[in-house]
Design an enzyme around this catalytic site. Structure first.
Site, PDB file in Angstrom:
ATOM      1  N   SER A 171      -5.910  -5.947  13.028  1.00 43.08           N
ATOM      2  CA  SER A 171      -6.372  -4.550  13.109  1.00 43.08           C
ATOM      3  C   SER A 171      -5.566  -3.852  14.199  1.00 43.08           C
ATOM      4  O   SER A 171      -4.370  -4.106  14.337  1.00 43.08           O
ATOM      5  CB  SER A 171      -7.881  -4.517  13.365  1.00 43.08           C
ATOM      6  OG  SER A 171      -8.210  -5.107  14.610  1.00 43.08           O
ATOM      7  N   TYR A 207      -3.250   6.444   9.717  1.00 44.19           N
ATOM      8  CA  TYR A 207      -3.093   5.015  10.054  1.00 44.19           C
ATOM      9  C   TYR A 207      -4.265   4.517  10.921  1.00 44.19           C
ATOM     10  O   TYR A 207      -4.877   3.493  10.582  1.00 44.19           O
ATOM     11  CB  TYR A 207      -1.728   4.785  10.724  1.00 44.19           C
ATOM     12  CG  TYR A 207      -1.597   3.423  11.344  1.00 44.19           C
ATOM     13  CD1 TYR A 207      -1.405   2.280  10.559  1.00 44.19           C
ATOM     14  CD2 TYR A 207      -1.699   3.247  12.727  1.00 44.19           C
ATOM     15  CE1 TYR A 207      -1.305   1.016  11.136  1.00 44.19           C
ATOM     16  CE2 TYR A 207      -1.590   1.994  13.304  1.00 44.19           C
ATOM     17  CZ  TYR A 207      -1.398   0.882  12.510  1.00 44.19           C
ATOM     18  OH  TYR A 207      -1.306  -0.369  13.083  1.00 44.19           O
ATOM     19  N   LYS A 211      -7.236   1.521  10.193  1.00 49.17           N
ATOM     20  CA  LYS A 211      -7.554   0.421  11.122  1.00 49.17           C
ATOM     21  C   LYS A 211      -9.042   0.430  11.477  1.00 49.17           C
ATOM     22  O   LYS A 211      -9.670  -0.618  11.613  1.00 49.17           O
ATOM     23  CB  LYS A 211      -6.673   0.518  12.374  1.00 49.17           C
ATOM     24  CG  LYS A 211      -5.202   0.253  12.063  1.00 49.17           C
ATOM     25  CD  LYS A 211      -4.949  -1.221  11.752  1.00 49.17           C
ATOM     26  CE  LYS A 211      -3.932  -1.512  10.726  1.00 49.17           C
ATOM     27  NZ  LYS A 211      -3.662  -2.927  10.495  1.00 49.17           N
TER      28      LYS A 211
HETATM   29  N1  LIG Z   1       3.560  -2.774  16.098  1.00 48.02           N
HETATM   30  C1  LIG Z   1       2.505  -2.339  16.761  1.00 48.02           C
HETATM   31  O1  LIG Z   1       2.641  -1.701  17.819  1.00 48.02           O
HETATM   32  C2  LIG Z   1       1.126  -2.633  16.239  1.00 48.02           C
HETATM   33  C3  LIG Z   1       0.031  -2.295  17.053  1.00 48.02           C
HETATM   34  C4  LIG Z   1      -1.249  -2.583  16.593  1.00 48.02           C
HETATM   35  C5  LIG Z   1      -1.429  -3.184  15.353  1.00 48.02           C
HETATM   36  N2  LIG Z   1      -0.345  -3.499  14.581  1.00 48.02           N
HETATM   37  C6  LIG Z   1      -0.579  -4.151  13.298  1.00 48.02           C
HETATM   38  O2  LIG Z   1       0.223  -5.301  13.214  1.00 48.02           O
HETATM   39  C7  LIG Z   1       0.463  -5.616  11.843  1.00 48.02           C
HETATM   40  C8  LIG Z   1       1.930  -5.904  11.630  1.00 48.02           C
HETATM   41  O3  LIG Z   1       2.640  -4.714  11.790  1.00 48.02           O
HETATM   42  P1  LIG Z   1       4.099  -4.635  12.429  1.00 48.02           P
HETATM   43  O4  LIG Z   1       3.961  -3.830  13.642  1.00 48.02           O
HETATM   44  O5  LIG Z   1       4.719  -5.946  12.468  1.00 48.02           O
HETATM   45  O6  LIG Z   1       4.785  -3.672  11.343  1.00 48.02           O
HETATM   46  P2  LIG Z   1       6.046  -3.844  10.397  1.00 48.02           P
HETATM   47  O7  LIG Z   1       7.202  -4.343  11.184  1.00 48.02           O
HETATM   48  O8  LIG Z   1       6.165  -2.547   9.694  1.00 48.02           O
HETATM   49  O9  LIG Z   1       5.571  -4.977   9.370  1.00 48.02           O
HETATM   50  C9  LIG Z   1       4.627  -4.675   8.396  1.00 48.02           C
HETATM   51  C10 LIG Z   1       4.695  -5.715   7.304  1.00 48.02           C
HETATM   52  O10 LIG Z   1       3.750  -5.354   6.289  1.00 48.02           O
HETATM   53  C11 LIG Z   1       4.426  -5.406   5.043  1.00 48.02           C
HETATM   54  N3  LIG Z   1       3.862  -4.541   4.033  1.00 48.02           N
HETATM   55  C12 LIG Z   1       3.790  -3.200   4.038  1.00 48.02           C
HETATM   56  N4  LIG Z   1       3.271  -2.760   2.883  1.00 48.02           N
HETATM   57  C13 LIG Z   1       3.027  -3.859   2.125  1.00 48.02           C
HETATM   58  C14 LIG Z   1       2.514  -4.066   0.822  1.00 48.02           C
HETATM   59  N5  LIG Z   1       2.196  -3.063   0.024  1.00 48.02           N
HETATM   60  N6  LIG Z   1       2.373  -5.336   0.378  1.00 48.02           N
HETATM   61  C15 LIG Z   1       2.727  -6.377   1.154  1.00 48.02           C
HETATM   62  N7  LIG Z   1       3.238  -6.250   2.381  1.00 48.02           N
HETATM   63  C16 LIG Z   1       3.389  -5.001   2.857  1.00 48.02           C
HETATM   64  C17 LIG Z   1       5.868  -5.016   5.347  1.00 48.02           C
HETATM   65  O11 LIG Z   1       6.732  -5.395   4.280  1.00 48.02           O
HETATM   66  P3  LIG Z   1       8.111  -4.584   4.028  1.00 48.02           P
HETATM   67  O12 LIG Z   1       9.039  -4.950   5.160  1.00 48.02           O
HETATM   68  O13 LIG Z   1       8.572  -5.076   2.695  1.00 48.02           O
HETATM   69  O14 LIG Z   1       7.760  -3.136   4.037  1.00 48.02           O
HETATM   70  C18 LIG Z   1       6.073  -5.800   6.622  1.00 48.02           C
HETATM   71  O15 LIG Z   1       6.356  -7.132   6.318  1.00 48.02           O
HETATM   72  C19 LIG Z   1      -0.071  -4.442  11.042  1.00 48.02           C
HETATM   73  O16 LIG Z   1      -1.338  -4.760  10.531  1.00 48.02           O
HETATM   74  C20 LIG Z   1      -0.189  -3.346  12.079  1.00 48.02           C
HETATM   75  O17 LIG Z   1      -1.159  -2.402  11.730  1.00 48.02           O
HETATM   76  C21 LIG Z   1       0.933  -3.233  15.009  1.00 48.02           C
END
Ligand SMILES: NC(=O)c1ccc[n+]([C@@H]2O[C@H](COP(=O)([O-])OP(=O)(O)OC[C@H]3O[C@@H](n4cnc5c(N)ncnc54)[C@H](OP(=O)(O)O)[C@@H]3O)[C@@H](O)[C@H]2O)c1
Length: 346
Positions: A171, A207, A211
């Site tokens: 989340s 977004y 969450k």
């Molecule tokens: N980064 C932050 O600062 C942060 C902070 C709080 C929470 N989060 C959470 O952490 C988690 C990981 O995010 P991240 O930051 O690593 O972002 P990211 O680099 O954008 O990675 C997101 C992943 O989700 C995949 N995805 C998106 N749409 C999809 C779909 N329809 N079906 C299957 N896979 C899909 C993407 O695949 P593609 O590459 O093919 O698009 C990618 O592998 C998320 O839940 C995000 O909300 C992140």
């Protein structure tokens, strides 16, 4: 969450991945699935699992070629030349989720399913074939569908191997900010219809809304499926602000805002991914809770979510989700999950 608390949390030094595996866990026998594992936090989490010696690590990705590239990189950096496998999963498609679940059910065991994949959309679009906005569909509807439909396999694994499997939902603290207070309560009628309207859509608020809905849904699901009855821990985790591709679809202003913010405070994706590992090995007391900074931090859940009114909203979100899935021919019956467990135990 007050901004100074956020800064303080971001600056906290997180434990190393090697220190996060509990002595009670035999990782070599374990099977772990990480969704969205081709990049960002999912990739680093999968890399850690391989590096720590997990028996089977499944990278669940929507693009198999990106998944294969990520796996090649993991193999190169961990020197485990044959470890890991890539499975296709597109959370914007029911057909893909159905196929994934069918494949998941062929596994001998699952020790952890880390529901990490999410998307942040810059513009309003509807998910194909569903009357639901795309990020709500991917981050909430199909993520929770996958979670619920994986439960029987995790229950079976718990019984067969005498261990405690985990369902982790990634989340975010973005869902519990004060600006989110009242976001769901204000919805007229069906929550999923209301948050899917094009009117009032902004990339900045959508977004965090996804969450918040995840958090309500996980809390309700965990209360409906007590770990004592299922043997399965369900929790959620905030990785904190990290350097990833999450803002890849954002406009110039959004990217600039994120770049500045990250420069000042962000963790690397590797650091952030440690929080996912903590959640997948957290004790039973983590059931239904919010993990952050590699520990249970349910005290961070604001009063407006944790109080009686918050519980009512949580139930409303869950009921509307169940109705929506029913309407989309993907009904879930959580009571049945408890029933089948009881029947098997007799
Ligand atoms: N980064 C932050 O600062 C942060 C902070 C709080 C929470 N989060 C959470 O952490 C988690 C990981 O995010 P991240 O930051 O690593 O972002 P990211 O680099 O954008 O990675 C997101 C992943 O989700 C995949 N995805 C998106 N749409 C999809 C779909 N329809 N079906 C299957 N896979 C899909 C993407 O695949 P593609 O590459 O093919 O698009 C990618 O592998 C998320 O839940 C995000 O909300 C992140």
């Amino acid at each position: 969450m007050p901004f100074f608390d956020f800064i303080h949390d971001q600056r906290e030094k997180l434990p190393l991945a090697t220190s996060l595996v509990p002595s009670t866990v035999n990782i070599k026998d374990g099977t772990y699935i990480v969704t969205g594992a081709n990049t960002g936090l999912g990739l680093e989490c999968a890399r850690h699992l391989v590096s720590l010696g997990a028996g089977r690590v499944i990278l669940a990705v929507r693009s198999v070629s990106k998944g294969e590239a990520a796996l090649a990189d993991i193999r190169k950096t961990t020197a485990r030349r044959t470890a890991g496998e890539v499975w296709e999963l597109d959370l914007s498609s029911f057909a893909s989720v159905d196929a994934f679940i069918a494949r998941l059910n062929t596994l001998d065991r699952i020790d952890g399913l880390i529901n990490n994949a999410s998307v942040a959309m810059p513009n309003h679009t509807f998910a194909q074939g569903a009357d639901v906005e795309t990020s709500i569909f991917v981050n909430v509807v199909t993520t929770m569908l996958l979670t619920v439909r994986a439960v029987p396999k995790l229950q079976e694994s718990a019984q067969k191997f005498n261990m405690t499997p985990h369902l982790v939902i990634v989340s975010s603290n973005a869902g519990i900010g004060n600006d989110m207070k009242g976001r769901v309560e204000r919805c007229q009628g069906d929550v999923f219809a209301a948050v899917s309207k094009p009117e009032g859509f902004t990339a900045f608020s959508q977004y965090p809304t996804t969450k918040l809905l995840q958090i309500y849904a996980v809390r309700e699901l965990a209360s409906l499926l007590p770990v004592k009855q299922t043997g399965v821990v369900i929790n959620h985790v905030n990785p904190g602000l990290c350097y990833t591709e999450l803002d890849r679809n954002a406009g110039i202003l959004g990217k600039l805002y994120m770049a500045i913010f990250r420069k000042l405070l962000a963790r690397t994706a590797e650091e952030g991914s440690r929080t996912l590992l903590q959640a997948v090995w957290a004790g039973q007391e983590s059931h239904g809770t919010y993990c952050s900074e590699c520990r249970i931090r349910d005290e961070k859940i604001p009063e407006w979510i944790a109080d009686e009114n918050g519980h009512k909203t949580q139930r409303r979100v869950w009921e509307d989700l169940v109705k929506r899935l029913d309407k989309l021919d993907h009904g879930i019956d959580v009571a049945e999950l408890l029933g089948s467990k009881t029947a098997e135990a007799k």
